[in-house]
Design an enzyme around this catalytic site. Structure first.
Site, mmCIF file in Angstrom:
data_model
loop_
_atom_site.group_PDB
_atom_site.id
_atom_site.type_symbol
_atom_site.label_atom_id
_atom_site.label_comp_id
_atom_site.label_asym_id
_atom_site.label_seq_id
_atom_site.Cartn_x
_atom_site.Cartn_y
_atom_site.Cartn_z
ATOM 1 N N HIS A 18 0.836 -1.201 0.000
ATOM 2 C CA HIS A 18 0.000 0.000 0.000
ATOM 3 C C HIS A 18 0.875 1.258 0.000
ATOM 4 O O HIS A 18 0.696 2.154 -0.826
ATOM 5 C CB HIS A 18 -0.897 -0.049 1.239
ATOM 6 C CG HIS A 18 -1.774 1.132 1.435
ATOM 7 N ND1 HIS A 18 -3.137 1.087 1.217
ATOM 8 C CD2 HIS A 18 -1.509 2.403 1.859
ATOM 9 C CE1 HIS A 18 -3.653 2.265 1.488
ATOM 10 N NE2 HIS A 18 -2.689 3.079 1.885
ATOM 11 N N GLU A 19 1.835 1.304 0.930
ATOM 12 C CA GLU A 19 2.664 2.500 1.059
ATOM 13 C C GLU A 19 3.639 2.650 -0.107
ATOM 14 O O GLU A 19 3.871 3.767 -0.586
ATOM 15 C CB GLU A 19 3.421 2.470 2.396
ATOM 16 C CG GLU A 19 2.541 2.633 3.621
ATOM 17 C CD GLU A 19 1.760 3.945 3.609
ATOM 18 O OE1 GLU A 19 2.270 4.945 3.061
ATOM 19 O OE2 GLU A 19 0.646 3.969 4.154
ATOM 20 N N HIS A 22 1.943 4.321 -2.956
ATOM 21 C CA HIS A 22 1.906 5.785 -2.825
ATOM 22 C C HIS A 22 3.196 6.398 -3.363
ATOM 23 O O HIS A 22 3.176 7.334 -4.162
ATOM 24 C CB HIS A 22 1.753 6.192 -1.352
ATOM 25 C CG HIS A 22 0.406 5.962 -0.779
ATOM 26 N ND1 HIS A 22 -0.759 6.326 -1.420
ATOM 27 C CD2 HIS A 22 0.028 5.428 0.416
ATOM 28 C CE1 HIS A 22 -1.790 6.016 -0.655
ATOM 29 N NE2 HIS A 22 -1.345 5.466 0.462
#
Length: 201
Positions: A18-19, A22
């Site tokens: 997820h990170e 980003h």
């Protein structure tokens, strides 16, 4: 208890992707902050947050029977993004988008090959799917510091700038209230989407 630790391991794996998503989108849009700070890596250690990655999953499991958490936010400089209007929203949506893709991928595997899998493997795949759906839905809630707030702020008209300032200042407290008092009203939607993906009746 073994199921809890396995679920937290899946959560950590999922929040790392997820990170990194980003940071990867921010990098693609012209900002190298995440790369320079060593956050474009699948090594979980630079991403783990003591509260969001460890304590909160235990608390939400004990209090509500579900796993929710987060990792350290990947830093980025919105002023470096090539698209100033929608860039922050795209960076914000990248994390939940990655979790949805993971859920779709593993649900596809389960639907195609599930009849040939032993029950423990089916359970593992179902856990991965469910946790990634939870992460996607949770992070799309439009409360800072969650990703949905970046999408919300990109859509807000200028006249509602005070609402953005309020949420940025008090968002963490609003988020805690949401987790412990209002998440239960959103969780049925999560399980409905889960049943659709895995083909459960």
């Amino acid at each position: 208890m073994l199921d809890l630790f396995f679920s937290i391991a899946v959560l950590i794996f999922s929040v790392v992707i997820h990170e990194v998503s980003h940071g990867a989108v921010a990098y693609a849009l012209g900002d190298s902050t995440a790369k320079y700070e060593g956050r474009l890596t699948l090594n979980p250690l630079p991403h783990l947050d003591p509260f969001g990655s460890m304590l909160l999953p235990f608390l939400t499991y004990l209090l509500g029977g579900f796993i929710i958490g987060w990792a350290k936010p990947v830093p980025y400089n919105p002023h470096n993004l090539s698209n100033q209007r929608w860039g922050p929203a795209l960076v914000g949506a990248a994390g939940p988008g990655a979790n949805i893709l993971i859920a779709l991928l593993f649900s596809l595997i389960l639907r195609i090959f599930g009849e040939n899998f032993p029950e423990p493997l089916i359970s593992i795949l179902a856990t991965i799917i469910l946790i990634n759906i939870l992460l996607a839905f949770f992070n799309l809630v439009p409360i800072p510091p969650l990703d949905g707030s970046k999408v919300l702020f990109a859509l807000l008209p200028a006249g509602l700038y005070r609402l953005q300032l309020f949420l940025e200042e008090y968002g963490f407290f609003v988020l805690l209230l949401f987790i412990f008092f209002f998440w239960r009203y959103l969780s049925p939607l999560v399980f409905f989407f889960f049943r659709i993906l895995v083909g459960a009746n």
